[in-house]
Design a protein around this motif. Structure first.
Motif, mmCIF file in Angstrom:
data_model
loop_
_atom_site.group_PDB
_atom_site.id
_atom_site.type_symbol
_atom_site.label_atom_id
_atom_site.label_comp_id
_atom_site.label_asym_id
_atom_site.label_seq_id
_atom_site.Cartn_x
_atom_site.Cartn_y
_atom_site.Cartn_z
ATOM 1 N N GLY A 64 0.794 -1.214 0.000
ATOM 2 C CA GLY A 64 0.000 0.000 0.000
ATOM 3 C C GLY A 64 0.825 1.261 0.000
ATOM 4 N N ASN A 65 0.256 2.320 0.602
ATOM 5 C CA ASN A 65 0.862 3.637 0.560
ATOM 6 C C ASN A 65 1.782 3.927 1.735
ATOM 7 O OD1 ASN A 65 -0.603 4.288 -1.813
ATOM 8 N ND2 ASN A 65 -2.402 4.774 -0.563
ATOM 9 N N ALA A 66 1.660 3.158 2.815
ATOM 10 C CA ALA A 66 2.461 3.463 4.004
ATOM 11 C C ALA A 66 2.444 2.268 4.939
ATOM 12 C CB ALA A 66 1.906 4.703 4.726
ATOM 13 N N SER A 67 3.298 2.336 5.944
ATOM 14 C CA SER A 67 3.205 1.458 7.107
ATOM 15 C C SER A 67 3.023 2.355 8.321
ATOM 16 C CB SER A 67 4.467 0.599 7.246
ATOM 17 O OG SER A 67 5.592 1.417 7.563
ATOM 18 N N LEU A 68 2.778 1.746 9.477
ATOM 19 C CA LEU A 68 2.671 2.508 10.716
ATOM 20 C C LEU A 68 3.914 2.249 11.558
ATOM 21 C CD1 LEU A 68 -1.097 1.937 11.576
ATOM 22 C CD2 LEU A 68 -0.036 3.821 10.290
ATOM 23 N N LYS A 69 4.427 3.288 12.208
ATOM 24 C CA LYS A 69 5.719 3.202 12.885
ATOM 25 C C LYS A 69 5.611 3.717 14.316
ATOM 26 C CE LYS A 69 10.264 5.474 12.687
ATOM 27 N NZ LYS A 69 11.093 6.433 11.919
ATOM 28 N N VAL A 70 6.269 2.984 15.231
ATOM 29 C CA VAL A 70 6.362 3.400 16.628
ATOM 30 C C VAL A 70 7.799 3.203 17.086
ATOM 31 C CG1 VAL A 70 5.712 2.848 19.004
ATOM 32 C CG2 VAL A 70 3.955 2.931 17.227
ATOM 33 N N THR A 71 8.371 4.210 17.733
ATOM 34 C CA THR A 71 9.731 4.133 18.260
ATOM 35 C C THR A 71 9.711 4.462 19.751
ATOM 36 O OG1 THR A 71 10.705 4.766 16.148
ATOM 37 C CG2 THR A 71 12.076 5.037 18.087
ATOM 38 N N GLY A 72 10.478 3.676 20.526
ATOM 39 C CA GLY A 72 10.568 3.952 21.950
ATOM 40 C C GLY A 72 10.494 2.693 22.784
ATOM 41 N N THR A 73 10.290 2.867 24.078
ATOM 42 C CA THR A 73 10.256 1.733 25.010
ATOM 43 C C THR A 73 8.838 1.363 25.425
ATOM 44 O OG1 THR A 73 10.517 3.259 26.875
ATOM 45 C CG2 THR A 73 12.525 2.302 25.939
ATOM 46 N N GLY A 74 7.832 2.036 24.861
ATOM 47 C CA GLY A 74 6.453 1.772 25.240
ATOM 48 C C GLY A 74 6.070 0.316 25.037
ATOM 49 N N VAL A 75 5.243 -0.212 25.961
ATOM 50 C CA VAL A 75 4.858 -1.622 25.904
ATOM 51 C C VAL A 75 3.787 -1.845 24.841
ATOM 52 C CG1 VAL A 75 3.835 -3.515 27.195
ATOM 53 C CG2 VAL A 75 5.488 -2.004 28.311
ATOM 54 N N ASP A 76 2.724 -1.061 24.861
ATOM 55 C CA ASP A 76 1.691 -1.185 23.833
ATOM 56 C C ASP A 76 2.220 -0.586 22.532
ATOM 57 O OD1 ASP A 76 -0.040 -2.377 25.539
ATOM 58 O OD2 ASP A 76 -1.273 -0.610 25.905
ATOM 59 N N ARG A 77 2.452 -1.421 21.541
ATOM 60 C CA ARG A 77 3.042 -0.938 20.287
ATOM 61 C C ARG A 77 1.976 -0.429 19.324
ATOM 62 N NH1 ARG A 77 7.972 0.113 21.723
ATOM 63 N NH2 ARG A 77 8.448 0.392 19.508
ATOM 64 N N PHE A 78 0.947 -1.249 19.070
ATOM 65 C CA PHE A 78 -0.114 -0.854 18.146
ATOM 66 C C PHE A 78 -1.447 -1.340 18.717
ATOM 67 C CE2 PHE A 78 3.704 -1.326 15.573
ATOM 68 C CZ PHE A 78 3.738 -0.110 14.902
ATOM 69 N N VAL A 79 -2.367 -0.396 18.898
ATOM 70 C CA VAL A 79 -3.670 -0.698 19.487
ATOM 71 C C VAL A 79 -4.733 0.009 18.657
ATOM 72 C CG1 VAL A 79 -5.118 -0.588 21.548
ATOM 73 C CG2 VAL A 79 -2.631 -0.783 21.784
ATOM 74 N N LYS A 80 -5.817 -0.720 18.346
ATOM 75 C CA LYS A 80 -6.913 -0.069 17.615
ATOM 76 C C LYS A 80 -8.224 -0.786 17.904
ATOM 77 C CE LYS A 80 -8.423 1.679 13.113
ATOM 78 N NZ LYS A 80 -8.073 1.890 11.684
ATOM 79 N N ALA A 81 -9.248 0.030 18.236
ATOM 80 C CA ALA A 81 -10.619 -0.462 18.338
ATOM 81 C C ALA A 81 -11.344 -0.065 17.054
ATOM 82 C CB ALA A 81 -11.319 0.148 19.548
ATOM 83 N N PHE A 82 -12.025 -1.024 16.425
ATOM 84 C CA PHE A 82 -12.665 -0.789 15.141
ATOM 85 C C PHE A 82 -14.146 -0.504 15.343
ATOM 86 C CE2 PHE A 82 -8.969 -3.399 14.405
ATOM 87 C CZ PHE A 82 -8.380 -2.798 13.290
ATOM 88 N N SER A 83 -14.631 0.530 14.655
ATOM 89 C CA SER A 83 -16.043 0.899 14.789
ATOM 90 C C SER A 83 -16.947 -0.133 14.117
ATOM 91 C CB SER A 83 -16.286 2.273 14.166
ATOM 92 O OG SER A 83 -15.867 2.290 12.798
ATOM 93 N N THR A 84 -16.418 -0.828 13.128
ATOM 94 C CA THR A 84 -17.156 -1.887 12.437
ATOM 95 C C THR A 84 -16.553 -3.229 12.805
ATOM 96 O OG1 THR A 84 -17.634 -0.416 10.574
ATOM 97 C CG2 THR A 84 -17.872 -2.787 10.196
ATOM 98 N N SER A 85 -17.381 -4.180 13.158
ATOM 99 C CA SER A 85 -16.873 -5.503 13.530
ATOM 100 C C SER A 85 -16.715 -6.366 12.282
ATOM 101 C CB SER A 85 -17.815 -6.176 14.527
ATOM 102 O OG SER A 85 -19.101 -6.348 13.958
ATOM 103 N N PHE A 86 -15.907 -7.418 12.413
ATOM 104 C CA PHE A 86 -15.584 -8.302 11.294
ATOM 105 C C PHE A 86 -15.966 -9.735 11.653
ATOM 106 C CE2 PHE A 86 -12.910 -4.630 10.949
ATOM 107 C CZ PHE A 86 -12.740 -4.412 9.589
#
Length: 1023
Positions: A64-86
């Motif tokens: 695609g067009n991008a990736s998502l990036k996180v830098t640091g010592t944080g424990v939660d790296r990527f978190v998302k609640a979706f408004s539409t369920s799957f």
């Protein structure tokens, strides 16, 4: 016909391919192929991370067009609640790309982190999870494939509702800051392209089955037991499993020597032994089918546990672990048969009808069975350990096999990346499935593969007139625009390709016994026979060829491959339809009145790609700046080359550990390696991928510059990229390459780079590094990273498009301090060099009677003072009896040192006849000869301009240097296998890398044992 084959029985059991008919029936009830995209990771909207920002990264991505990036010592790296369920209740796998720069910093004990999906809109409730530590993440991008379900209950004891998944989290603990990226999260029903990994997931499913019906669908052996089989078939399966058990017991000793958990190994063998004993009527199960189901589940569970144990032992992914397990089994099979005298024909005869090998009137079986007839044993109870001990005597003396193997595997992590997309190659999957058929020799595998390639080529070679006339697919643009009409033609051809696949599938499936299948040929061939399927006419010779090769197993595997091909064609077809109708929906008869939605699995849509062999580069070195280097094996019997992949890496490390003769032979030597050991050339390339440095860390080994190159880059460009990569502590502007190819770090003063040979300094190089030269290449300049075939703009060099006898006689340089051509790439030819263009047709020249060059003297004016050299231009057509025609001689004294001089070469003689092109279809090669002394080079800013001036050079189509660059022909494919020069010398382009001699010998130290293993298992000289 159904040929009895037994050589690959071990993998047949692993793969569960015992009755292809049963497998076909299962496939018909399998979930459909398709992906459900959870998040493309092209936007950070809705994403969160503990204590830091989730950034979009458009320059470093996988899809695609991008990736998502996180830098640091944080424990939660990527978190998302979706408004539409799957609703993923019918999906098998959850997949995503995950990047980490320092996996060594991750915590591995205690709560090290998990991947979580929930239906509660938050974590720790209605949750399914997988531990991060079990993934054994590697440096760089990892393609994560998680089998559904994971852990089914959450911290509060509630189970996930897979019909309404709406939350994702990945967290992990680390000792210092790390950079992580995530891309394209999706659910899929597609089995991994890694057949071994797919089978690991299959074993996991079998282990947790709860009903006989489920087990019958998943386990081929259980289906066989409950099929109307004869006593002869049961006896055959007994003999098959007996030999398989011997192989696994010997292989168990190999695994234990590598310090894989011995209890896990023994449990897997014990579970296999129970099934063998049952099939051979050596035991009777007390509770009948109930115990049988339990024992088959136990066999699957212990086999899956063995895969996990290998992953844990060597800290590799489950994909690599599954591949390792199967490849070690193959390797031991090859070792046993080579050393202990077993032959495929003897094993085939024994498994088929119980015939034992004999010599005269004496039955030869001093070993455990026909697998190892020449390895004598003292006790049947310890046969496997005795044979394992015997064959281990031919291995190098390694004190710690676990450490040695892990060190070899880890070496690739420092420089190269493994093949990380298990959906990457349907052809790899096809070959793996072929090799899993009992008795399938490699020669037969290649024969089947050649047939498959012929069939695919036939499918894809539908001419437009055939598509419209024979298949009835004919559409036209109502607007009359050339662009839309071209798309309509493409749409019709793809429709015909799709129909061809359907027709072939009908033929394969029309008889459940898989009658001899005819090879599909274009309509109208001589002696054609109608099959009753539209669009397929059959040649009798081709029918016989296929009838000799095809049986149930290969027909089934071909069907699977055709499904992949149909998926690809349908994606391309939908993409073409989308392109037409998104712009012409109101007026094109093909389209509805409203614009179509983008197809859900559109080819070319990077957020939801279809599986394609070109989407992954395996075992490649990331040189930075989207430049990758790899080794691609030469075309073999199949006519196809391929890139080194994860399997080659495992084979290489295995052979280094267990084959005393491996590495003693050099490229070009004739050796008899074990079945799956890499060739000397492949071994050398593997060592280059491990570490390309020459030992003093100041340059790249010469054999690596020859073996490792991107398709679109020449040796010098590769060397420049590696030097930059190898000197991370040097300012990027100060890195330079020496004239001998080694690397250096210069000094910076006032925006100029100073090196020992560039004492006056050089302006910063924009897209390359400083290159120390000498009079032969015009002194100091810049070596571009992208010189070679990557001529994606008119001023990029094209060295790889010109054939020469000595590759070092041509270099591409920039000279940023030279007035008149400081912004151009210059291809510099040393004095005395001859080089040849690719074939050119007259219509490619806008002025068909003239060839235009633009040349310059890249050295100092004093170097050319009094020079009597010349540039000579000739042409040849390579027709029978054709000779070179001299066209032009230009003295060096007429060229400038401060700007390009236009040289117009007339192609017409005094009588008006073209000396190079006889007809419009004639192709000619042009040779340029720099007839001067070595220190009088000539630089070419432009060659073969197609408009009579200096702006648009004719070269083959641009191949951009992108990450995951699709495979394609190397530049040498532009010439015949043998090419002559005007001085009578010739180059064998088929056997040379860039037309230059043989591969240099590796500068690595092999095992200390100067001995190789002969084809009969005896020791022979490595000379």
């Amino acid at each position: 016909m159904l040929t009895k084959k037994c050589f690959r029985w071990a993998l047949a059991v692993v793969a569960g391919i015992l009755l292809a008919a049963t497998q076909i029936a299962h496939a018909q009830g399998a979930p459909p192929v398709g992906d459900l995209l959870l998040d493309a990771a092209d936007s950070n909207t809705g994403w969160a991370s503990s204590g830091t920002t989730v950034w979009m990264d458009s320059s470093f991505k996988k899809e695609g067009n991008a990736s998502l990036k996180v830098t640091g010592t944080g424990v939660d790296r990527f978190v998302k609640a979706f408004s539409t369920s799957f609703d993923v209740s019918k999906m098998r796998y959850f997949t995503f790309w995950y990047f980490i720069d320092r996996p060594d910093l991750l915590q591995t004990t205690g709560d090290a982190g998990t991947i979580e999906l929930t239906s509660a809109g938050k974590f720790d409730s209605e949750e399914m999870s997988w531990p991060v530590s079990s993934l054994h993440l590697q440096r760089g991008w990892n393609y994560v494939v998680l089998d559904l379900p994971g852990s089914n209950t959450s911290a509060d004891g509630t189970a996930i509702d897979l019909t309404r998944v709406n939350f994702f989290r990945i967290y992990h603990r680390q000792s210092a800051a790390v950079t992580t990226r995530i891309d394209r999260l999706a659910f899929t029903n597609r089995d991994p392209r890694s057949f071994a990994l797919s089978q690991y997931f299959q074993q996991k499913r079998i282990a947790v089955t709860t009903t006989a019906a489920q087990l019958k669908q998943l386990d081929s052996l259980y289906a066989f037991i409950h099929s109307p089989s004869t006593n002869a078939q049961w006896e055959q399966q007994c003999r098959r499993l007996t030999i398989d058990l011997t192989l696994r017991e010997i292989n168990g000793e190999t695994l234990k020597s590598m310090k894989v958990n011995s209890t896990v190994v023994d449990n897997a063998i014990k579970a296999q032994r129970i099934i063998k004993q049952y099939m051979c009527s050596e035991i009777t199960l007390a509770n009948g089918d109930t115990d049988l189901q339990a024992d088959l589940r136990a066999r699957a569970a212990t086999d899956a546990q063995l895969t996990r144990s290998i992953a844990s032992t060597f800290k590799v992914t489950f994909e690599a672990s599954a591949e390792m397990k199967d490849r070690l089994l193959q390797f031991d099979l090859s070792r046993i048969m080579s050393i202990c005298g077993g032959t495929s024909s003897a094993i085939d005869a024994y498994v088929s009808n119980g015939t034992l090998p004999s010599q005269g009137s004496n039955v030869l079986a001093p070993g455990a069975n026909v697998l190892a007839p020449n390895c004598k044993i003292s006790s049947p109870d310890t046969a496997s350990s005795q044979i394992a001990s015997y064959i281990s005597g031919l291995s190098p003396q390694v004190s710690d096999r676990k450490t040695a193997f892990q060190s070899c595997m880890n070496a690739f992590e420092s420089q190269g990346s493994e093949c990380d997309n298990p959906y990457a190659s349907p052809d790899d999957d096809y070959l793996t499935r072929l090799r899993a058929i009992p008795g399938m020799f490699e020669q037969q595998v290649q024969k089947e593969n050649d047939y498959k390639n012929t069939l695919l080529a036939f499918i894809e070679d539908v001419p437009l007139d055939v598509a419209r006339n024979d298949y009835g697919f004919e559409t036209h643009s109502t607007t009359g625009t050339t662009q839309l009409e071209t798309l309509h033609q493409q749409y019709d051809v793809l429709s015909a390709e799709s129909q061809r696949v359907k027709n072939i599938e009908k033929i394969v499936q029309q008889d459940s016994a898989i009658q001899p299948l005819p090879l599909a040929l274009p309509p109208g061939g001589t002696g054609a026979q109608n099959t009753g399927v539209p669009g397929l006419q059959l040649d009798e010779q081709e029918m016989q060829t296929l009838s000799d090769a095809m049986d149930r197993e290969t027909a089934y595997i071909l069907l699977l491959r055709l499904v992949d091909e149909q998926t690809k064609i349908q994606n391309e077809l939908m993409n073409t339809y989308y392109q037409i109708c998104s712009t012409a929906h109101n007026i094109d008869v093909l389209c509805f009145s409203s614009p179509p939605a983008a197809p859900p699995n559109m080819a070319g849509d990077p957020t939801n790609p279809s599986p394609d062999v070109g989407t992954a580069r395996c075992a490649n070195m990331d040189l930075g700046g989207n430049l990758h280097a790899w080794f691609e094996t030469p075309a073999g019997a199949s006519g196809l080359s391929r890139q080194l992949n994860e399997g080659d890496r495992i084979n290489h490390c295995t052979c280094e550990l267990f084959d005393r003769g491996y590495g003693q032979s050099l490229p070009g030597n004739i050796v008899m390696p074990y079945g799956n050991c890499p060739t000397p050339e492949e071994r050398t390339a593997e060592k280059c991928l491990e570490n390309p440095l020459n030992g003093t860390a100041d340059g790249v080994r010469s054999e690596c510059r020859f073996l490792m190159q991107p398709i679109s880059s020449d040796h010098d460009a590769l060397n420049a990229g590696i030097c930059k990569k190898m000197l991370p502590n040097c300012d990027k502007n100060a890195v330079y390459t020496k004239s001998d190819g080694t690397c250096g770090c210069g000094t910076l003063t006032n925006q100029r780079v100073f090196t020992p040979k560039c004492s006056t300094g050089l302006p910063f190089c924009v897209d390359g590094v400083v290159a120390e030269g000498d009079a032969n290449v015009g002194g100091c300049g810049c070596q571009p990273y992208f010189s070679g075939a990557g001529n994606c703009s008119d001023n990029n060099g094209g060295k790889d498009f010109f054939l020469t006898s000595v590759v070092s006689n041509l270099v591409v340089r920039d000279y940023p301090d030279r007035p008149g051509y400081q912004f151009d790439h210059i291809m510099v030819a040393k004095g005395g060099t001859r080089f040849v263009t690719p074939a050119i047709q007259q219509k490619q020249l806008s002025n068909g009677s003239q060839l235009t060059l633009r040349a310059v003297l890249p050295g100092t004016a004093s170097a050319y003072a009094g020079a009597t050299g010349q540039i000579k231009v000739s042409c040849i057509t390579l027709d029978a009896g054709a000779t070179y025609q001299t066209l032009n001689t230009t003295p060096l004294s007429s060229l400038s040192t401060t700007g390009g001089t236009v040289v117009n070469v007339s192609l017409v003689d005094a009588h008006g006849n073209n000396r190079c092109f006889k007809t419009g279809k004639t192709t000619a090669y042009f040779e340029i000869f720099v007839n001067s002394t070595a220190n009088q080079p000539v630089g070419f800013i432009d060659i073969l301009s197609d408009n009579g001036n200096i702006f648009a050079p004719i070269k083959p189509a641009c191949t951009p240097l992108l990450r995951n660059n699709p495979a394609g022909p190397r530049p040498l494919n532009q010439w015949p296998a043998i090419f002559p020069f005007s001085d009578g010398s010739v180059i064998n382009t088929a056997n040379a890398f860039e037309g230059v001699g043989t591969i240099p010998a590796p500068v690595t130290t092999g095992p200390t044992f100067p001995v190789c293993i002969g084809p009969d298992g005896s020791f022979i000289s490595c000379n």
